[in-house]
Design a protein around this motif. Structure first.
Motif, PDB file in Angstrom:
ATOM      1  N   MET A  21       0.815  -1.209   0.000  1.00 24.21           N
ATOM      2  CA  MET A  21       0.000   0.000   0.000  1.00 24.21           C
ATOM      3  C   MET A  21       0.853   1.265   0.000  1.00 24.21           C
ATOM      4  O   MET A  21       0.334   2.359  -0.057  1.00 24.21           O
ATOM      5  N   GLU A  22       2.172   1.143   0.113  1.00 19.09           N
ATOM      6  CA  GLU A  22       3.018   2.336   0.092  1.00 19.09           C
ATOM      7  C   GLU A  22       3.863   2.337  -1.177  1.00 19.09           C
ATOM      8  O   GLU A  22       3.992   1.324  -1.846  1.00 19.09           O
ATOM      9  N   ASP A  23       4.410   3.480  -1.494  1.00 22.83           N
ATOM     10  CA  ASP A  23       5.190   3.608  -2.717  1.00 22.83           C
ATOM     11  C   ASP A  23       6.668   3.317  -2.497  1.00 22.83           C
ATOM     12  O   ASP A  23       7.457   3.390  -3.428  1.00 22.83           O
ATOM     13  N   GLN A  24       7.039   3.022  -1.289  1.00 21.47           N
ATOM     14  CA  GLN A  24       8.463   2.802  -1.000  1.00 21.47           C
ATOM     15  C   GLN A  24       8.632   1.870   0.201  1.00 21.47           C
ATOM     16  O   GLN A  24       7.793   1.866   1.100  1.00 21.47           O
ATOM     17  N   ARG A  26      10.583   0.834   3.632  1.00 20.25           N
ATOM     18  CA  ARG A  26      11.234   1.630   4.677  1.00 20.25           C
ATOM     19  C   ARG A  26      12.098   0.706   5.506  1.00 20.25           C
ATOM     20  O   ARG A  26      11.600  -0.235   6.115  1.00 20.25           O
TER      21      ARG A  26
ATOM     22  N   ASP B  69       8.047   8.969  -5.507  1.00 13.37           N
ATOM     23  CA  ASP B  69       7.739   7.776  -4.720  1.00 13.37           C
ATOM     24  C   ASP B  69       8.464   7.818  -3.367  1.00 13.37           C
ATOM     25  O   ASP B  69       7.981   7.262  -2.378  1.00 13.37           O
ATOM     26  N   LEU B  70       9.639   8.430  -3.339  1.00 13.09           N
ATOM     27  CA  LEU B  70      10.351   8.605  -2.067  1.00 13.09           C
ATOM     28  C   LEU B  70       9.712   9.731  -1.252  1.00 13.09           C
ATOM     29  O   LEU B  70       9.468   9.591  -0.044  1.00 13.09           O
ATOM     30  N   VAL B  72       6.707  11.020  -1.122  1.00 17.40           N
ATOM     31  CA  VAL B  72       5.414  10.809  -0.469  1.00 17.40           C
ATOM     32  C   VAL B  72       5.525   9.893   0.755  1.00 17.40           C
ATOM     33  O   VAL B  72       4.573   9.783   1.531  1.00 17.40           O
ATOM     34  N   GLY B  73       6.682   9.275   0.954  1.00 12.48           N
ATOM     35  CA  GLY B  73       6.943   8.567   2.205  1.00 12.48           C
ATOM     36  C   GLY B  73       7.584   9.485   3.243  1.00 12.48           C
ATOM     37  O   GLY B  73       7.940   9.041   4.337  1.00 12.48           O
ATOM     38  N   ALA B 147      -0.596   5.029   4.455  1.00 14.50           N
ATOM     39  CA  ALA B 147      -1.876   4.939   3.759  1.00 14.50           C
ATOM     40  C   ALA B 147      -2.993   4.489   4.700  1.00 14.50           C
ATOM     41  O   ALA B 147      -4.162   4.729   4.429  1.00 14.50           O
ATOM     42  N   ARG B 207       0.246  10.654  -1.152  1.00 14.40           N
ATOM     43  CA  ARG B 207       0.424   9.741  -2.293  1.00 14.40           C
ATOM     44  C   ARG B 207       0.510  10.558  -3.561  1.00 14.40           C
ATOM     45  O   ARG B 207      -0.264  11.504  -3.742  1.00 14.40           O
ATOM     46  N   ASP B 208       1.440  10.209  -4.433  1.00 14.23           N
ATOM     47  CA  ASP B 208       1.441  10.879  -5.730  1.00 14.23           C
ATOM     48  C   ASP B 208       0.437  10.169  -6.637  1.00 14.23           C
ATOM     49  O   ASP B 208       0.353   8.939  -6.662  1.00 14.23           O
ATOM     50  N   ARG B 211      -0.427   6.717 -12.252  1.00 12.68           N
ATOM     51  CA  ARG B 211      -1.350   5.820 -12.961  1.00 12.68           C
ATOM     52  C   ARG B 211      -2.672   5.704 -12.232  1.00 12.68           C
ATOM     53  O   ARG B 211      -2.705   5.383 -11.050  1.00 12.68           O
ATOM     54  N   GLU B 220      -7.314   3.609  -2.749  1.00 14.06           N
ATOM     55  CA  GLU B 220      -6.312   2.843  -1.991  1.00 14.06           C
ATOM     56  C   GLU B 220      -6.255   3.308  -0.538  1.00 14.06           C
ATOM     57  O   GLU B 220      -6.168   2.502   0.390  1.00 14.06           O
ATOM     58  N   ILE B 221      -6.318   4.613  -0.344  1.00  9.20           N
ATOM     59  CA  ILE B 221      -6.278   5.147   1.024  1.00  9.20           C
ATOM     60  C   ILE B 221      -7.546   4.752   1.782  1.00  9.20           C
ATOM     61  O   ILE B 221      -7.480   4.326   2.944  1.00  9.20           O
TER      62      ILE B 221
END
Lengths: 325, 325
Positions: A21-24, A26, B69-70, B72-73, B147, B207-208, B211, B220-221
């Motif tokens: 669910m996350e983009d990266q 950790r 992607d980095l 947004v974390g 998320a 979140r960016d 797509r 998703e959230i």
């Protein structure tokens, strides 16, 4: 389609750091910093054809290749990413097999696939499947391996039989109609490297001999270190079948790709210890001293041939074999 | 060919950590651990078609996409890898342009491309060029974006005009014969995120919206946090041209890809501070509060339409637009 594919990969790589669910991913920096003082970071695009071959597949190759790029820097490999580019229409069954092979290879090697991406392109925009794996590892304090560190007098070792990945891929393409049972040597080398470094602190440089074989790697080291390297054809370990395969096809086995072989440049006083350490490991049972570093002709690799003459082992000119890895 | 390509990329990315003679970049772990307590690691395969489009190109997209992607974390992006899969016959001039665009984008964003790989495949085995970038960043201590952290009462913000990347790519393909001046919003968002987090500690999730657009991200959230999300169509910022473009093509702009837009879920008491922080940054000038998190219908996103009704904004069913990023 995308959901299905995500499910295939996420399910295969199931682990707690792969936060779908996350983009990266950790990763705990304190734990990393406790293991060493440098982070090693590498990436490897794998476009091998065919996707499945004796001894491996594109997934195992991506995992092992990335681990090996970390290992030859002296790093303990820890984390991988996996980005898959998939041709529309590729069967989910095939993708599942590749994802499971990656997961299995990673698990055996003690590394974790923690983040990923999948892209589907229309039919004809790519050939079935490409995988790019990136890797993270930690280099323990004091480990210093560099391509420019070879010095005259050093010895050159390899950990086993040469050219098997290249020969296996060529044979698997079936274009040669050769009856051949050679398997790829595809394997993760980090445990072998750890055993080697523990026993032989005089290791100056390690390189995995992938595309372009040991000939290319030795040339790169000779150029980076401004030294000559002399190898002895009689000492280069090779299966008779690979030698014959190369004779028939007019290939030089020194340029054939390996995926589980490294070249080690070791200070002379540690040569025996290095050889013993390599031979004590299953992936180094056929290890050999194949040559030495010289002051003659800096930047050049020379081979003493079986007939007693000398010939220059140059950088490969012209095109390498495509899609070998 | 391979040497030439290596030269193109290595020359463009020229920097001291990109050790072209080694198989891996080596990064100081002490420096990383001083910047935060977690390492963020991500990967992004970019297969966009066409390679060059208004507002960007595949190289800029790979760099910005990975940075985002980095970001947004909550991570400070620091290092990138670049793996290029190149179709034989692709012009070196084109590759040089892409490499220089990557280098330029990285430099502007303050990140460094420290390791790479290139593979050339025969004509027809891929469509010109694919780039996979992986990224490393450090998450400062105390930053917790997840998320699953959205709670009823939170507000939903976006940092600007929606759908422009998707519209620009579709228009650039020329299949529609539409006269359209929309540019991709492709941009690195890490400085915007840093400014936002500094002013609004109540940010719960970022979140960016690449797509699948903001519709997909909001779904998703909503699912990860087991909450409902209600957005207001009248508040969704969008150029008239994008709206018209979507009407003609029968697309829903909420599902169009963005490459410089994020969704922020913020605690109600920090909503104004977040909006002010976003609007104060050039990449957030058109920021807007577009909705709120509710207790109703957990996992579901609902939109109040311009006409005052409500409709469900579902996960995209069926195929997404291929090769949009």
């Amino acid at each position: 389609m995308k959901d299905l594919i995500d499910d295939v990969f996420v399910a295969a790589f199931d682990n707690s750091d792969l936060a779908p669910m996350e983009d990266q991913a950790r990763l705990d920096l304190g734990m990393l910093a406790a293991a060493g003082d440098r982070l090693a970071f590498t990436t490897d695009a794998v476009v091998v054809d065919p996707l499945f071959f004796p001894g491996g597949d594109i997934g195992k190759l991506a995992v092992c290749g990335t681990i090996n790029d970390l290992a030859v820097g002296g790093a303990i490999p820890l984390y991988l990413s996996c980005a898959a580019i998939i041709e529309e229409g590729t069967s989910v069954e095939l993708l599942r097999k590749v994802a499971q092979s990656m997961a299995h290879s990673a698990q055996l090697a003690g590394v974790r696939i923690v983040t990923g991406d999948t892209k589907v392109v229309p039919r004809g925009a790519c050939d079935k499947l490409f995988i790019t794996a990136s890797g993270l590892g930690v280099i323990p304090k004091g480990v210093q391996l560099n391509a420019h560190a070879a010095r005259p007098g050093d010895v050159v070792l390899v950990n086993g039989l040469l050219g098997e990945h290249g020969a296996a891929i060529l044979a698997a393409r079936g274009e040669m109609a050769l009856d051949c049972t050679i398997e790829s040597d595809c394997a993760p080398l980090h445990e072998l490297v750890a055993a080697l470094l523990a026993r032989a602190p005089g290791v100056r440089c390690l390189r995995d001999a992938t595309r372009g074989g040991i000939a290319t790697v030795l040339n790169e080291i000779a150029q980076a270190s401004h030294v000559g390297i002399e190898i002895d054809e009689a000492q280069c370990p090779m299966r008779e079948q690979v030698r014959g395969f190369c004779e028939i096809l007019g290939l030089d086995p020194l340029y054939l790709a390996n995926e589980g072989k490294l070249v080690a440049i070791v200070a002379p006083e540690d040569a025996d210890a290095a050889l013993t350490a390599l031979q004590a490991h299953p992936l180094g049972a056929e290890a050999r001293i194949v040559g030495r570093v010289t002051e003659l002709e800096p930047g050049r690799v020379v081979m003493r041939t079986l007939l007693g003459g000398h010939r220059i082992v140059d950088m490969l000119v012209g095109e390498q074999l495509p899609r070998i890895c």
